[in-house]
Write a protein that holds these residues in place. Structure first.
Motif, PDB file in Angstrom:
ATOM      1  N   ALA A   1       0.821  -1.213   0.000  1.00 31.80           N
ATOM      2  CA  ALA A   1       0.000   0.000   0.000  1.00 31.80           C
ATOM      3  C   ALA A   1       0.857   1.267   0.000  1.00 31.80           C
ATOM      4  O   ALA A   1       0.462   2.293  -0.537  1.00 31.80           O
ATOM      5  N   ASP A   2       2.049   1.193   0.596  1.00 34.70           N
ATOM      6  CA  ASP A   2       2.920   2.367   0.681  1.00 34.70           C
ATOM      7  C   ASP A   2       4.044   2.344  -0.353  1.00 34.70           C
ATOM      8  O   ASP A   2       5.027   3.074  -0.231  1.00 34.70           O
ATOM      9  N   ALA A   3       3.896   1.542  -1.391  1.00 38.12           N
ATOM     10  CA  ALA A   3       4.946   1.422  -2.416  1.00 38.12           C
ATOM     11  C   ALA A   3       5.130   2.733  -3.171  1.00 38.12           C
ATOM     12  O   ALA A   3       4.178   3.490  -3.376  1.00 38.12           O
ATOM     13  N   TYR A   4       6.363   3.000  -3.597  1.00 34.61           N
ATOM     14  CA  TYR A   4       6.648   4.125  -4.494  1.00 34.61           C
ATOM     15  C   TYR A   4       6.359   3.618  -5.900  1.00 34.61           C
ATOM     16  O   TYR A   4       7.050   2.731  -6.404  1.00 34.61           O
ATOM     17  N   ILE A   5       5.321   4.152  -6.519  1.00 33.47           N
ATOM     18  CA  ILE A   5       4.921   3.694  -7.850  1.00 33.47           C
ATOM     19  C   ILE A   5       5.360   4.731  -8.870  1.00 33.47           C
ATOM     20  O   ILE A   5       4.968   5.903  -8.786  1.00 33.47           O
ATOM     21  N   LEU A   6       6.167   4.286  -9.822  1.00 35.38           N
ATOM     22  CA  LEU A   6       6.681   5.144 -10.880  1.00 35.38           C
ATOM     23  C   LEU A   6       5.973   4.790 -12.182  1.00 35.38           C
ATOM     24  O   LEU A   6       6.174   3.710 -12.734  1.00 35.38           O
ATOM     25  N   ASP A   7       5.117   5.685 -12.650  1.00 36.33           N
ATOM     26  CA  ASP A   7       4.322   5.473 -13.862  1.00 36.33           C
ATOM     27  C   ASP A   7       5.081   6.070 -15.040  1.00 36.33           C
ATOM     28  O   ASP A   7       5.303   7.278 -15.089  1.00 36.33           O
ATOM     29  N   VAL A   8       5.473   5.227 -15.994  1.00 37.02           N
ATOM     30  CA  VAL A   8       6.312   5.662 -17.111  1.00 37.02           C
ATOM     31  C   VAL A   8       5.533   5.832 -18.417  1.00 37.02           C
ATOM     32  O   VAL A   8       6.112   5.950 -19.486  1.00 37.02           O
TER      33      VAL A   8
ATOM     34  N   LEU B   1       6.601   9.899 -14.648  1.00 35.73           N
ATOM     35  CA  LEU B   1       7.874  10.201 -15.286  1.00 35.73           C
ATOM     36  C   LEU B   1       7.915   9.401 -16.588  1.00 35.73           C
ATOM     37  O   LEU B   1       8.247   8.221 -16.571  1.00 35.73           O
ATOM     38  N   PRO B   2       7.509  10.018 -17.708  1.00 33.41           N
ATOM     39  CA  PRO B   2       7.446   9.274 -18.967  1.00 33.41           C
ATOM     40  C   PRO B   2       8.758   8.576 -19.311  1.00 33.41           C
ATOM     41  O   PRO B   2       9.850   9.087 -19.034  1.00 33.41           O
ATOM     42  N   MET B   3       8.632   7.410 -19.903  1.00 34.55           N
ATOM     43  CA  MET B   3       9.764   6.541 -20.214  1.00 34.55           C
ATOM     44  C   MET B   3      10.933   7.285 -20.874  1.00 34.55           C
ATOM     45  O   MET B   3      12.077   7.098 -20.488  1.00 34.55           O
TER      46      MET B   3
ATOM     47  N   VAL C   1       0.741  -2.410 -19.806  1.00 35.80           N
ATOM     48  CA  VAL C   1       0.663  -3.863 -19.608  1.00 35.80           C
ATOM     49  C   VAL C   1       1.956  -4.489 -19.084  1.00 35.80           C
ATOM     50  O   VAL C   1       1.992  -5.678 -18.827  1.00 35.80           O
ATOM     51  N   GLY C   2       3.017  -3.719 -18.954  1.00 33.54           N
ATOM     52  CA  GLY C   2       4.245  -4.236 -18.377  1.00 33.54           C
ATOM     53  C   GLY C   2       5.447  -4.297 -19.298  1.00 33.54           C
ATOM     54  O   GLY C   2       6.543  -4.597 -18.855  1.00 33.54           O
ATOM     55  N   GLY C   3       5.276  -4.013 -20.575  1.00 35.08           N
ATOM     56  CA  GLY C   3       6.391  -4.081 -21.524  1.00 35.08           C
ATOM     57  C   GLY C   3       7.361  -2.921 -21.404  1.00 35.08           C
ATOM     58  O   GLY C   3       8.567  -3.112 -21.243  1.00 35.08           O
ATOM     59  N   ARG C   4       6.839  -1.709 -21.462  1.00 40.34           N
ATOM     60  CA  ARG C   4       7.708  -0.528 -21.342  1.00 40.34           C
ATOM     61  C   ARG C   4       8.334  -0.453 -19.962  1.00 40.34           C
ATOM     62  O   ARG C   4       9.522  -0.134 -19.815  1.00 40.34           O
ATOM     63  N   SER C   5       7.542  -0.767 -18.951  1.00 41.83           N
ATOM     64  CA  SER C   5       8.077  -0.696 -17.589  1.00 41.83           C
ATOM     65  C   SER C   5       9.185  -1.725 -17.376  1.00 41.83           C
ATOM     66  O   SER C   5      10.151  -1.458 -16.661  1.00 41.83           O
ATOM     67  N   ALA C   6       9.088  -2.890 -18.017  1.00 41.17           N
ATOM     68  CA  ALA C   6      10.159  -3.889 -17.919  1.00 41.17           C
ATOM     69  C   ALA C   6      11.446  -3.339 -18.523  1.00 41.17           C
ATOM     70  O   ALA C   6      12.543  -3.549 -17.981  1.00 41.17           O
TER      71      ALA C   6
ATOM     72  N   LEU D   1      20.275   1.157  -9.928  1.00 48.78           N
ATOM     73  CA  LEU D   1      19.064   1.261  -9.109  1.00 48.78           C
ATOM     74  C   LEU D   1      18.464  -0.132  -8.980  1.00 48.78           C
ATOM     75  O   LEU D   1      17.536  -0.507  -9.682  1.00 48.78           O
ATOM     76  N   ASP D   2      19.012  -0.903  -8.066  1.00 49.49           N
ATOM     77  CA  ASP D   2      18.658  -2.322  -7.962  1.00 49.49           C
ATOM     78  C   ASP D   2      17.381  -2.585  -7.164  1.00 49.49           C
ATOM     79  O   ASP D   2      16.964  -3.721  -7.025  1.00 49.49           O
ATOM     80  N   ARG D   3      16.733  -1.535  -6.700  1.00 47.21           N
ATOM     81  CA  ARG D   3      15.470  -1.727  -5.963  1.00 47.21           C
ATOM     82  C   ARG D   3      14.260  -1.389  -6.834  1.00 47.21           C
ATOM     83  O   ARG D   3      13.213  -1.009  -6.334  1.00 47.21           O
ATOM     84  N   THR D   4      14.418  -1.519  -8.151  1.00 47.40           N
ATOM     85  CA  THR D   4      13.316  -1.284  -9.077  1.00 47.40           C
ATOM     86  C   THR D   4      12.692  -2.612  -9.467  1.00 47.40           C
ATOM     87  O   THR D   4      13.386  -3.602  -9.666  1.00 47.40           O
ATOM     88  N   ILE D   5      11.347  -2.610  -9.575  1.00 46.83           N
ATOM     89  CA  ILE D   5      10.578  -3.826  -9.814  1.00 46.83           C
ATOM     90  C   ILE D   5       9.493  -3.511 -10.844  1.00 46.83           C
ATOM     91  O   ILE D   5       8.826  -2.475 -10.744  1.00 46.83           O
ATOM     92  N   ASN D   6       9.294  -4.395 -11.803  1.00 42.67           N
ATOM     93  CA  ASN D   6       8.264  -4.216 -12.819  1.00 42.67           C
ATOM     94  C   ASN D   6       6.905  -4.699 -12.305  1.00 42.67           C
ATOM     95  O   ASN D   6       6.808  -5.769 -11.713  1.00 42.67           O
ATOM     96  N   LEU D   7       5.849  -3.910 -12.564  1.00 40.18           N
ATOM     97  CA  LEU D   7       4.499  -4.345 -12.221  1.00 40.18           C
ATOM     98  C   LEU D   7       3.985  -5.216 -13.357  1.00 40.18           C
ATOM     99  O   LEU D   7       3.678  -4.731 -14.443  1.00 40.18           O
ATOM    100  N   ASP D   8       3.910  -6.510 -13.104  1.00 41.47           N
ATOM    101  CA  ASP D   8       3.447  -7.480 -14.092  1.00 41.47           C
ATOM    102  C   ASP D   8       1.990  -7.192 -14.445  1.00 41.47           C
ATOM    103  O   ASP D   8       1.146  -7.089 -13.566  1.00 41.47           O
ATOM    104  N   GLY D   9       1.702  -7.008 -15.726  1.00 42.15           N
ATOM    105  CA  GLY D   9       0.344  -6.717 -16.164  1.00 42.15           C
ATOM    106  C   GLY D   9      -0.002  -5.243 -16.176  1.00 42.15           C
ATOM    107  O   GLY D   9      -1.051  -4.853 -16.680  1.00 42.15           O
TER     108      GLY D   9
END
Length: 112
Positions: A17-24, A41-43, A65-70, A81-89
């Motif tokens: 719930a408290d995650a830092y969400i970066l929308d690209v 923050l656009p890709m 859907v997870g492609g650009r964010s991956a 920045l090794d603490r970055t994680i892709n939101l699947d889907g």
């Protein structure tokens, strides 16, 4: 979890719930609907604005859907920045799971 080219992923159900969400996503996609506390923050701006991304906590990166964010996660990890994680889907799964969304364009929040 790792998938494909060793990009760490998380499912919508596992986003804290408290995650830092970066929308690209692009501006029009963001305006249509996004997570309430997400940062936009656009890709294509990531390389020039990488210093704006926190390094002291997990960052969940999201697109439609997870492609650009991956791709962004792979790039950020190459930059240390090794603490970055892709939101699947992506936002499609976010909306399908009934997670909260807001819009910036006056319409009902939606994934565009």
């Amino acid at each position: 979890m790792f998938r494909g080219s060793a990009v760490p992923t998380v499912t919508v159900d596992d986003v804290a719930a408290d995650a830092y969400i970066l929308d690209v996503r692009e501006d029009d996609e963001w305006a249509a609907g996004h997570a309430p506390d997400a940062t936009h923050l656009p890709m294509m701006q990531i390389p020039a604005r990488i210093d704006e991304i926190p390094t002291d906590r997990d960052v969940v990166v999201v697109c439609r859907v997870g492609g650009r964010s991956a791709q962004v996660v792979a790039y950020l990890q190459q930059q240390g920045l090794d603490r970055t994680i892709n939101l699947d889907g992506g936002m499609s799964d976010w909306a399908a799971a009934g997670r909260p969304m807001v819009s910036e364009d006056g319409g009902a929040p939606r994934v565009a």
